[in-house]
Scaffold this motif. Structure first.
Motif, PDB file in Angstrom:
ATOM      1  N   GLU A   1     -34.370   1.840   2.530  1.00 23.09           N
ATOM      2  CA  GLU A   1     -33.607   0.908   3.362  1.00 23.09           C
ATOM      3  C   GLU A   1     -34.222  -0.494   3.335  1.00 23.09           C
ATOM      4  O   GLU A   1     -35.430  -0.655   3.112  1.00 23.09           O
ATOM      5  CB  GLU A   1     -33.560   1.403   4.817  1.00 23.09           C
ATOM      6  CG  GLU A   1     -32.797   2.702   4.997  1.00 23.09           C
ATOM      7  CD  GLU A   1     -32.740   3.133   6.448  1.00 23.09           C
ATOM      8  OE1 GLU A   1     -33.265   2.391   7.320  1.00 23.09           O
ATOM      9  OE2 GLU A   1     -32.169   4.210   6.720  1.00 23.09           O
TER      10      GLU A   1
ATOM     11  N   LEU B   1     -21.919  -0.731  -9.097  1.00 21.40           N
ATOM     12  CA  LEU B   1     -21.443  -0.171  -7.827  1.00 21.40           C
ATOM     13  C   LEU B   1     -20.316   0.823  -8.074  1.00 21.40           C
ATOM     14  O   LEU B   1     -20.298   1.925  -7.507  1.00 21.40           O
ATOM     15  CB  LEU B   1     -20.950  -1.303  -6.915  1.00 21.40           C
ATOM     16  CG  LEU B   1     -22.018  -2.248  -6.355  1.00 21.40           C
ATOM     17  CD1 LEU B   1     -21.363  -3.496  -5.774  1.00 21.40           C
ATOM     18  CD2 LEU B   1     -22.875  -1.551  -5.301  1.00 21.40           C
TER      19      LEU B   1
ATOM     20  N   LEU C   1     -19.815   3.654  -5.236  1.00 23.64           N
ATOM     21  CA  LEU C   1     -20.040   2.878  -4.021  1.00 23.64           C
ATOM     22  C   LEU C   1     -18.882   1.924  -3.775  1.00 23.64           C
ATOM     23  O   LEU C   1     -18.163   1.557  -4.715  1.00 23.64           O
ATOM     24  CB  LEU C   1     -21.350   2.096  -4.138  1.00 23.64           C
ATOM     25  CG  LEU C   1     -22.615   2.943  -4.300  1.00 23.64           C
ATOM     26  CD1 LEU C   1     -23.819   2.058  -4.608  1.00 23.64           C
ATOM     27  CD2 LEU C   1     -22.876   3.755  -3.039  1.00 23.64           C
TER      28      LEU C   1
ATOM     29  N   GLU D   1     -19.783  -6.610  -2.005  1.00 25.33           N
ATOM     30  CA  GLU D   1     -19.626  -7.217  -0.687  1.00 25.33           C
ATOM     31  C   GLU D   1     -20.147  -8.649  -0.718  1.00 25.33           C
ATOM     32  O   GLU D   1     -21.300  -8.883  -1.072  1.00 25.33           O
ATOM     33  CB  GLU D   1     -20.382  -6.396   0.359  1.00 25.33           C
ATOM     34  CG  GLU D   1     -19.849  -4.976   0.513  1.00 25.33           C
ATOM     35  CD  GLU D   1     -20.691  -4.128   1.450  1.00 25.33           C
ATOM     36  OE1 GLU D   1     -21.751  -4.624   1.905  1.00 25.33           O
ATOM     37  OE2 GLU D   1     -20.311  -2.975   1.715  1.00 25.33           O
TER      38      GLU D   1
ATOM     39  N   ARG E   1     -28.278  -8.392  -1.928  1.00 23.71           N
ATOM     40  CA  ARG E   1     -27.919  -7.325  -0.987  1.00 23.71           C
ATOM     41  C   ARG E   1     -27.146  -6.209  -1.682  1.00 23.71           C
ATOM     42  O   ARG E   1     -27.309  -5.022  -1.339  1.00 23.71           O
ATOM     43  CB  ARG E   1     -27.099  -7.912   0.161  1.00 23.71           C
ATOM     44  CG  ARG E   1     -27.924  -8.768   1.117  1.00 23.71           C
ATOM     45  CD  ARG E   1     -27.046  -9.554   2.060  1.00 23.71           C
ATOM     46  NE  ARG E   1     -27.837 -10.326   3.015  1.00 23.71           N
ATOM     47  CZ  ARG E   1     -27.344 -11.301   3.777  1.00 23.71           C
ATOM     48  NH1 ARG E   1     -26.046 -11.628   3.677  1.00 23.71           N
ATOM     49  NH2 ARG E   1     -28.124 -11.950   4.618  1.00 23.71           N
ATOM     50  N   ASN E   2     -26.304  -6.559  -2.638  1.00 21.17           N
ATOM     51  CA  ASN E   2     -25.566  -5.517  -3.359  1.00 21.17           C
ATOM     52  C   ASN E   2     -26.480  -4.720  -4.282  1.00 21.17           C
ATOM     53  O   ASN E   2     -26.268  -3.518  -4.482  1.00 21.17           O
ATOM     54  CB  ASN E   2     -24.409  -6.142  -4.141  1.00 21.17           C
ATOM     55  CG  ASN E   2     -23.205  -6.431  -3.261  1.00 21.17           C
ATOM     56  OD1 ASN E   2     -22.407  -5.547  -2.969  1.00 21.17           O
ATOM     57  ND2 ASN E   2     -23.083  -7.672  -2.803  1.00 21.17           N
TER      58      ASN E   2
ATOM     59  N   THR F   1     -29.499  -3.984  -3.512  1.00 26.45           N
ATOM     60  CA  THR F   1     -30.181  -3.034  -2.619  1.00 26.45           C
ATOM     61  C   THR F   1     -29.319  -1.805  -2.377  1.00 26.45           C
ATOM     62  O   THR F   1     -29.847  -0.686  -2.237  1.00 26.45           O
ATOM     63  CB  THR F   1     -30.552  -3.674  -1.262  1.00 26.45           C
ATOM     64  OG1 THR F   1     -29.368  -3.986  -0.514  1.00 26.45           O
ATOM     65  CG2 THR F   1     -31.395  -4.922  -1.448  1.00 26.45           C
ATOM     66  N   ARG F   2     -28.008  -1.978  -2.327  1.00 23.40           N
ATOM     67  CA  ARG F   2     -27.108  -0.818  -2.162  1.00 23.40           C
ATOM     68  C   ARG F   2     -27.224   0.117  -3.366  1.00 23.40           C
ATOM     69  O   ARG F   2     -27.219   1.342  -3.224  1.00 23.40           O
ATOM     70  CB  ARG F   2     -25.669  -1.296  -2.000  1.00 23.40           C
ATOM     71  CG  ARG F   2     -25.420  -2.115  -0.734  1.00 23.40           C
ATOM     72  CD  ARG F   2     -24.032  -2.746  -0.761  1.00 23.40           C
ATOM     73  NE  ARG F   2     -23.002  -1.738  -0.935  1.00 23.40           N
ATOM     74  CZ  ARG F   2     -21.821  -1.974  -1.511  1.00 23.40           C
ATOM     75  NH1 ARG F   2     -21.533  -3.175  -1.973  1.00 23.40           N
ATOM     76  NH2 ARG F   2     -20.934  -1.011  -1.614  1.00 23.40           N
TER      77      ARG F   2
ATOM     78  N   GLU G   1     -28.824   4.024  -3.355  1.00 20.38           N
ATOM     79  CA  GLU G   1     -28.086   5.174  -3.888  1.00 20.38           C
ATOM     80  C   GLU G   1     -28.889   5.893  -4.969  1.00 20.38           C
ATOM     81  O   GLU G   1     -28.910   7.130  -5.024  1.00 20.38           O
ATOM     82  CB  GLU G   1     -26.738   4.714  -4.439  1.00 20.38           C
ATOM     83  CG  GLU G   1     -25.886   5.822  -5.066  1.00 20.38           C
ATOM     84  CD  GLU G   1     -25.495   6.917  -4.090  1.00 20.38           C
ATOM     85  OE1 GLU G   1     -25.112   8.016  -4.563  1.00 20.38           O
ATOM     86  OE2 GLU G   1     -25.566   6.713  -2.855  1.00 20.38           O
TER      87      GLU G   1
END
Length: 281
Positions: free
Chosen positions: A80, A218, A223, A227, A238-239, A241-242, A246
């Protein structure tokens, strides 16, 4: 910035990939690094310029990620974001942004004019690292952390160029190899394909990994769509990090996989800090 709704066949594919992703259970895997610094730099550019151009950094965003469930055997699956750093940066060699650069990045001339220079941003970021317990007052690492970028370009090119132009050494905490997330995603997808789990668009793009951009990564991982604003440094970061979260959930070891040449040089580099204009297109 709102993105247009994709066509129906693309939405169906995204829904199918998302459904496939949901049935993949979380897998705790051995993870050698405790913390990850996710970076996606934006730099000055002209229309048609490439990575040989003397780009200056104009946005320096970093997301700090850490495992939330790491056990004594160094196994974890829950990664996270725990903190963020972001600063615009004032260019000094060519302080005026091109119209193309403004349009691409969404960064205005006013934002960079009022921003600190890169050496000042380095000092601010060192304080960020210190306050999070990653380095000591001498810049030495206190925990095992790894830089993560979409491709090797951010540190290999942008950082090396900027340190030359700013006439500062590359910070000790930026040296070392990097986790190229794009390569990590491609390797993970291709392992699934070889195991017969699914066919993927990435399989047909593996000969040209430039096509595997953040949005495609993504999608391939099932996912939700990108964003924010593409080519905004903080939104790109930030994307990413997503994507990393995952991969960690799926049990993919997140390790350095790209060698960064800290002494790389370009023809336009003259004496320390000097840009030879005759080599700049």
């Amino acid at each position: 910035m709102r993105h247009p709704r994709p066509p129906r066949h693309i939405r169906k594919r995204q829904a199918a990939l998302a459904a496939a992703a949901r049935v993949i259970p979380a897998v705790k895997a051995k993870q050698l690094f405790d913390v990850f610094l996710v970076l996606d730099i934006e730099g000055t550019c002209n229309r048609g310029s490439d990575f040989d151009f003397p780009n200056e950094i104009i946005e320096f965003p970093v997301c700090l990620m850490a495992w939330q469930d790491k056990d004594v055997d160094m196994r974890a699956s829950q990664l996270e974001v725990v903190d963020e750093f972001r600063s615009f940066v004032r260019p000094t060699w060519r302080p005026t942004l091109s119209d193309f650069c403004v349009e691409l990045t969404g960064i205005s001339q006013e934002q960079v004019d009022s921003a600190p220079t890169f050496p000042e941003v380095v000092e601010q970021f060192e304080s960020f690292l210190t306050s999070n317990g990653l380095i000591d007052e001498n810049g030495e690492r206190l925990v095992r952390f790894c830089w993560c970028t979409d491709g090797p370009f951010d540190i290999r090119d942008f950082i090396v160029k900027q340190c030359f132009i700013s006439m500062i050494p590359i910070p000790h905490w930026l040296k070392g190899n990097v986790c190229d997330v794009r390569t990590l995603v491609l390797q993970s997808i291709n392992r699934d394909i070889k195991a017969g789990k699914r066919l993927s668009k990435a399989y047909f793009q593996s000969t040209n990994r430039r096509l595997l951009n953040i949005s495609t990564q993504l999608e391939e991982l099932g996912l939700p769509m990108f964003e924010g604003r593409q080519h905004s440094g903080i939104d790109d970061t930030r994307n990413i990090t997503r994507i990393l979260a995952e991969l960690g959930r799926r049990g993919v070891p997140i390790l350095p996989n790209t060698t960064v040449e800290q002494n790389k040089r370009w023809p336009w580099m003259g004496k320390r800090g000097q840009v030879l204009e005759e080599y700049v297109k």
